[in-house]
Motif scaffolding. Sequence first.
Motif, mmCIF file in Angstrom:
data_model
loop_
_atom_site.group_PDB
_atom_site.id
_atom_site.type_symbol
_atom_site.label_atom_id
_atom_site.label_comp_id
_atom_site.label_asym_id
_atom_site.label_seq_id
_atom_site.Cartn_x
_atom_site.Cartn_y
_atom_site.Cartn_z
ATOM 1 N N HIS A 19 3.980 3.990 -1.513
ATOM 2 C CA HIS A 19 5.277 4.071 -1.589
ATOM 3 C C HIS A 19 6.027 3.413 -0.608
ATOM 4 O O HIS A 19 7.197 3.124 -0.597
ATOM 5 C CB HIS A 19 5.633 5.613 -1.628
ATOM 6 N N ASP A 20 5.212 2.711 0.420
ATOM 7 C CA ASP A 20 6.002 2.250 1.368
ATOM 8 C C ASP A 20 4.830 1.442 2.349
ATOM 9 O O ASP A 20 4.147 1.864 2.990
ATOM 10 C CB ASP A 20 6.689 3.088 2.363
ATOM 11 N N LEU A 21 4.561 -0.095 1.819
ATOM 12 C CA LEU A 21 3.726 -0.620 2.308
ATOM 13 C C LEU A 21 3.523 -1.042 3.753
ATOM 14 O O LEU A 21 2.731 -1.067 4.615
ATOM 15 C CB LEU A 21 3.607 -1.956 1.838
ATOM 16 N N SER A 22 4.752 -0.669 4.505
ATOM 17 C CA SER A 22 4.885 -0.613 5.978
ATOM 18 C C SER A 22 4.330 0.552 6.552
ATOM 19 O O SER A 22 4.081 0.657 7.930
ATOM 20 C CB SER A 22 6.302 -0.731 6.369
ATOM 21 N N GLU A 23 3.957 1.635 5.843
ATOM 22 C CA GLU A 23 3.253 2.582 6.545
ATOM 23 C C GLU A 23 1.759 2.453 6.083
ATOM 24 O O GLU A 23 1.260 2.411 4.952
ATOM 25 C CB GLU A 23 3.636 4.204 5.847
ATOM 26 N N ARG A 24 0.914 1.981 7.352
ATOM 27 C CA ARG A 24 -0.271 1.548 7.216
ATOM 28 C C ARG A 24 -1.139 2.034 8.289
ATOM 29 O O ARG A 24 -0.882 2.826 9.202
ATOM 30 C CB ARG A 24 -0.229 -0.082 7.281
#
Length: 281
Positions: A82-87
Amino acid sequence: MLPPSDADARRAVKPVVCYPVETLPMPDMALYDRARDGMHLTETVMVPARDARCFSVPAGHFFRITSVEGPQVGDLNLHSAHDLSERFYSGKTRALHSTHITRGQQMWSSFPHLRPMATITHDTLGWYGIDEFGGSVHDVIGTRCDPYTHALLSDGGQYHYCCHSNLTRALAAYMGTTVQVAEPLVHDVLNVFMCTGFTRDTGQYFMKASPVRPGDYLEFFAEIDLVGNLSACPGGDCSAEHSSDAAACYPLQVDIYAPATDALKGWVGPGKNVYDGTHGL
């Protein structure tokens, strides 16, 4: 420079673990084992040698990375669907667990989220332990082979199948965008099956032939909805080099499984980190 008179005393100070894990929330492995018993296959993704592929895993499902044709290591990225910046945050995972991770340990996400993304549920190389050289498998210390470092160390050599390059192209294809947009989202990896450590004399990062064989696998439980990105390293088993067209390389298989029916009834995945930033950063 000569050592001080109390050099031996300074060296003899006992170490202290930076992050004691006694208060770290522990995954419910018994629950995951029940969900694993009776799970069923929903999708298979083949990752070609010297290439990468993205795959989606819903929260509460399992995914398994398997060596299928020959000894092969892989570089794994994880993102929140849902948020590719959370990795995946390899450095914090290393600090909370160890340099190499196995069953019962978790892959943690980046700030400000810092929550478990996936839990290792099965590891057929768990027997390996730490060898006489200080080597072990599934490391979170290496970054990923990349064309920039390769160019520095090979007098300007241009190699386009480093894991960083493979992961970037696969993520760009998944996002339907350019490699320039995707590249900043590619991050330090879990080196699946790779056997690594640090030399005792110089403290340098080393690799050696992976003990992985066809049929070996590393399996995970998805704590949140995930986008995985896996590169089959151009170094094969990384016994000699990790950016090479000469190394024997093989594909890797990713299998995604739905849990046993009702096994996870009442299970809730990890929410936001409890730090609220009330007093500012």
